[in-house]
Design a protein around this motif. Structure first.
Motif, PDB file in Angstrom:
ATOM      1  N   ASN A   1     -11.653   5.062  -7.240  1.00  0.00           N
ATOM      2  CA  ASN A   1     -10.922   6.080  -6.477  1.00  0.00           C
ATOM      3  C   ASN A   1     -11.059   6.067  -5.102  1.00  0.00           C
ATOM      4  O   ASN A   1      -9.869   5.719  -4.236  1.00  0.00           O
ATOM      5  N   THR A   2     -12.251   5.355  -4.688  1.00  0.00           N
ATOM      6  CA  THR A   2     -12.277   4.838  -3.234  1.00  0.00           C
ATOM      7  C   THR A   2     -11.518   3.772  -3.066  1.00  0.00           C
ATOM      8  O   THR A   2     -10.640   3.496  -1.832  1.00  0.00           O
ATOM      9  N   LEU A   3     -11.707   2.734  -3.960  1.00  0.00           N
ATOM     10  CA  LEU A   3     -10.806   1.544  -3.569  1.00  0.00           C
ATOM     11  C   LEU A   3      -9.432   1.656  -3.611  1.00  0.00           C
ATOM     12  O   LEU A   3      -8.530   1.329  -2.907  1.00  0.00           O
ATOM     13  N   MET A   4      -8.845   2.180  -4.580  1.00  0.00           N
ATOM     14  CA  MET A   4      -7.277   2.673  -4.876  1.00  0.00           C
ATOM     15  C   MET A   4      -6.816   3.398  -3.436  1.00  0.00           C
ATOM     16  O   MET A   4      -5.730   3.334  -3.181  1.00  0.00           O
ATOM     17  N   GLY A   5      -7.411   4.392  -3.210  1.00  0.00           N
ATOM     18  CA  GLY A   5      -7.241   5.415  -1.925  1.00  0.00           C
ATOM     19  C   GLY A   5      -7.089   4.361  -0.794  1.00  0.00           C
ATOM     20  O   GLY A   5      -6.030   4.636  -0.067  1.00  0.00           O
ATOM     21  N   GLU A   6      -8.085   3.528  -0.471  1.00  0.00           N
ATOM     22  CA  GLU A   6      -8.013   2.650   0.666  1.00  0.00           C
ATOM     23  C   GLU A   6      -6.652   1.918   0.697  1.00  0.00           C
ATOM     24  O   GLU A   6      -6.251   1.529   1.473  1.00  0.00           O
ATOM     25  N   LEU A   7      -6.671   1.196  -0.457  1.00  0.00           N
ATOM     26  CA  LEU A   7      -5.404   0.189  -0.730  1.00  0.00           C
ATOM     27  C   LEU A   7      -4.066   1.049  -0.567  1.00  0.00           C
ATOM     28  O   LEU A   7      -2.978   0.307   0.115  1.00  0.00           O
TER      29      LEU A   7
ATOM     30  N   GLU B   1      -3.369   3.723   1.240  1.00  0.00           N
ATOM     31  CA  GLU B   1      -3.376   3.856   2.748  1.00  0.00           C
ATOM     32  C   GLU B   1      -3.046   2.715   3.444  1.00  0.00           C
ATOM     33  O   GLU B   1      -2.134   3.012   4.134  1.00  0.00           O
ATOM     34  N   ARG B   2      -3.648   1.674   3.158  1.00  0.00           N
ATOM     35  CA  ARG B   2      -3.010   0.324   4.002  1.00  0.00           C
ATOM     36  C   ARG B   2      -2.086  -0.299   3.622  1.00  0.00           C
ATOM     37  O   ARG B   2      -1.070  -0.619   4.369  1.00  0.00           O
ATOM     38  N   PHE B   3      -1.555  -0.075   2.192  1.00  0.00           N
ATOM     39  CA  PHE B   3      -0.307  -0.989   1.823  1.00  0.00           C
ATOM     40  C   PHE B   3       0.543  -0.126   1.149  1.00  0.00           C
ATOM     41  O   PHE B   3       1.720  -0.508   0.715  1.00  0.00           O
ATOM     42  N   GLY B   4       0.215   1.062   0.895  1.00  0.00           N
ATOM     43  CA  GLY B   4       1.211   2.213  -0.049  1.00  0.00           C
ATOM     44  C   GLY B   4       1.509   1.656  -1.310  1.00  0.00           C
ATOM     45  O   GLY B   4       2.431   1.992  -2.000  1.00  0.00           O
ATOM     46  N   LEU B   5       0.557   1.056  -1.844  1.00  0.00           N
ATOM     47  CA  LEU B   5       0.732   0.729  -3.312  1.00  0.00           C
ATOM     48  C   LEU B   5      -0.214   1.459  -4.387  1.00  0.00           C
ATOM     49  O   LEU B   5      -1.331   1.906  -3.974  1.00  0.00           O
ATOM     50  N   ALA B   6       0.672   1.650  -5.331  1.00  0.00           N
ATOM     51  CA  ALA B   6      -0.011   2.664  -6.384  1.00  0.00           C
ATOM     52  C   ALA B   6      -1.011   1.844  -7.162  1.00  0.00           C
ATOM     53  O   ALA B   6      -0.614   0.478  -7.160  1.00  0.00           O
TER      54      ALA B   6
ATOM     55  N   LEU C   1       4.585 -12.057  -2.019  1.00  0.00           N
ATOM     56  CA  LEU C   1       3.369 -12.968  -2.014  1.00  0.00           C
ATOM     57  C   LEU C   1       2.491 -12.611  -0.662  1.00  0.00           C
ATOM     58  O   LEU C   1       1.195 -12.675  -0.695  1.00  0.00           O
ATOM     59  N   GLU C   2       3.147 -12.358   0.411  1.00  0.00           N
ATOM     60  CA  GLU C   2       2.478 -12.015   1.524  1.00  0.00           C
ATOM     61  C   GLU C   2       1.657 -10.773   1.345  1.00  0.00           C
ATOM     62  O   GLU C   2       0.368 -10.780   1.677  1.00  0.00           O
ATOM     63  N   VAL C   3       2.360  -9.648   0.939  1.00  0.00           N
ATOM     64  CA  VAL C   3       1.538  -8.534   0.555  1.00  0.00           C
ATOM     65  C   VAL C   3       0.435  -8.673  -0.327  1.00  0.00           C
ATOM     66  O   VAL C   3      -0.555  -8.011  -0.147  1.00  0.00           O
ATOM     67  N   ALA C   4       0.639  -9.487  -1.469  1.00  0.00           N
ATOM     68  CA  ALA C   4      -0.200  -9.588  -2.683  1.00  0.00           C
ATOM     69  C   ALA C   4      -1.453 -10.192  -1.957  1.00  0.00           C
ATOM     70  O   ALA C   4      -2.584  -9.676  -2.261  1.00  0.00           O
ATOM     71  N   LEU C   5      -1.396 -11.316  -1.346  1.00  0.00           N
ATOM     72  CA  LEU C   5      -2.510 -11.784  -0.486  1.00  0.00           C
ATOM     73  C   LEU C   5      -3.237 -11.004   0.198  1.00  0.00           C
ATOM     74  O   LEU C   5      -4.572 -11.052   0.341  1.00  0.00           O
ATOM     75  N   LYS C   6      -2.548 -10.517   1.173  1.00  0.00           N
ATOM     76  CA  LYS C   6      -3.166  -9.361   2.263  1.00  0.00           C
ATOM     77  C   LYS C   6      -3.861  -8.299   1.436  1.00  0.00           C
ATOM     78  O   LYS C   6      -5.114  -7.878   1.809  1.00  0.00           O
ATOM     79  N   ALA C   7      -3.304  -7.761   0.426  1.00  0.00           N
ATOM     80  CA  ALA C   7      -3.957  -6.790  -0.386  1.00  0.00           C
ATOM     81  C   ALA C   7      -5.064  -7.334  -1.202  1.00  0.00           C
ATOM     82  O   ALA C   7      -6.181  -6.452  -1.236  1.00  0.00           O
ATOM     83  N   ARG C   8      -5.014  -8.571  -1.678  1.00  0.00           N
ATOM     84  CA  ARG C   8      -6.227  -9.062  -2.516  1.00  0.00           C
ATOM     85  C   ARG C   8      -7.381  -9.290  -1.513  1.00  0.00           C
ATOM     86  O   ARG C   8      -8.300  -8.927  -1.759  1.00  0.00           O
TER      87      ARG C   8
ATOM     88  N   CYS D   1      -8.681  -5.878  -0.522  1.00  0.00           N
ATOM     89  CA  CYS D   1      -9.695  -5.351  -1.806  1.00  0.00           C
ATOM     90  C   CYS D   1     -11.029  -6.077  -1.839  1.00  0.00           C
ATOM     91  O   CYS D   1     -11.860  -5.382  -2.139  1.00  0.00           O
ATOM     92  N   ALA D   2     -10.906  -7.216  -1.592  1.00  0.00           N
ATOM     93  CA  ALA D   2     -12.066  -7.916  -1.454  1.00  0.00           C
ATOM     94  C   ALA D   2     -13.233  -7.433  -0.591  1.00  0.00           C
ATOM     95  O   ALA D   2     -14.467  -7.108  -0.724  1.00  0.00           O
ATOM     96  N   GLU D   3     -12.487  -7.243   0.688  1.00  0.00           N
ATOM     97  CA  GLU D   3     -13.283  -6.516   1.810  1.00  0.00           C
ATOM     98  C   GLU D   3     -13.976  -5.108   1.423  1.00  0.00           C
ATOM     99  O   GLU D   3     -14.933  -4.848   1.738  1.00  0.00           O
ATOM    100  N   ILE D   4     -12.906  -4.540   0.832  1.00  0.00           N
ATOM    101  CA  ILE D   4     -13.404  -3.107   0.474  1.00  0.00           C
ATOM    102  C   ILE D   4     -14.803  -3.067  -0.539  1.00  0.00           C
ATOM    103  O   ILE D   4     -15.540  -2.318  -0.674  1.00  0.00           O
TER     104      ILE D   4
END
Length: 150
Positions: A28-34, A36-41, A109-116, A119-122
């Motif tokens: 929940n913490t991980l997905m909530g932050e993602l 918030e940052r990327f608008g991804l469910a 691809l740009e969004v996926a790389l930034k989101a990945r 995610c790793a940072e979180i």
């Protein structure tokens, strides 16, 4: 440490409850932050991660739905949202007209790389820092459970 096969019933059920509660709180913490940052469910993030790791950043839509554990209808809804956001496109297979690929767009691809990377940072902050060296053991234990029960 080898668990005692005589572990009390209540204790072993409590252990499993803690695994589930820890996973849910962390997810929940991980997905909530993602979100918030990327608008991804969560399902959208999962699909982008599967595509970014796939050859040519594409995968047959039926296989992608199966791997993401989504029903055909559920996957179609997620895919439609990703298409509308210009993150993926549908590409007909040149070899088999029954197959349609989901493929990352350039923007996807740009969004996926930034989101990945995010995610790793979180995960470094919310999993690796609290667990330290135990994080690798946790991952191996989950791999074992997936193998035995999957």
């Amino acid at each position: 440490m080898t668990p005692d096969p005589q572990t009390d019933d209540d204790e072993i059920v409590t252990w499993w409850g803690l695994v589930i509660e820890g996973y849910l709180a962390t997810q929940n913490t991980l997905m909530g932050e993602l979100a918030e940052r990327f608008g991804l469910a969560p399902a959208s993030f999962d699909i982008l991660m599967r595509l970014v790791r796939s050859p040519e950043h594409r995968m047959p839509m039926t296989r992608l739905a199966t791997e993401a554990a989504l029903s055909s209808g559920g996957f179609t809804k997620v895919a439609d949202r990703l298409v509308a956001a210009d993150l993926i496109c549908r590409v007909p297979s040149p070899e088999d007209r029954r197959v349609t690929f989901a493929a990352l767009t350039e923007h996807g691809l740009e969004v996926a790389l930034k989101a990945r990377a995010a995610c790793a940072e979180i995960l470094r902050r919310i999993v690796l820092t609290p667990l330290g060296p135990d994080a690798a053991g946790l991952a191996e234990a989950m791999r074992t459970l997936r193998s035995v029960n999957g």
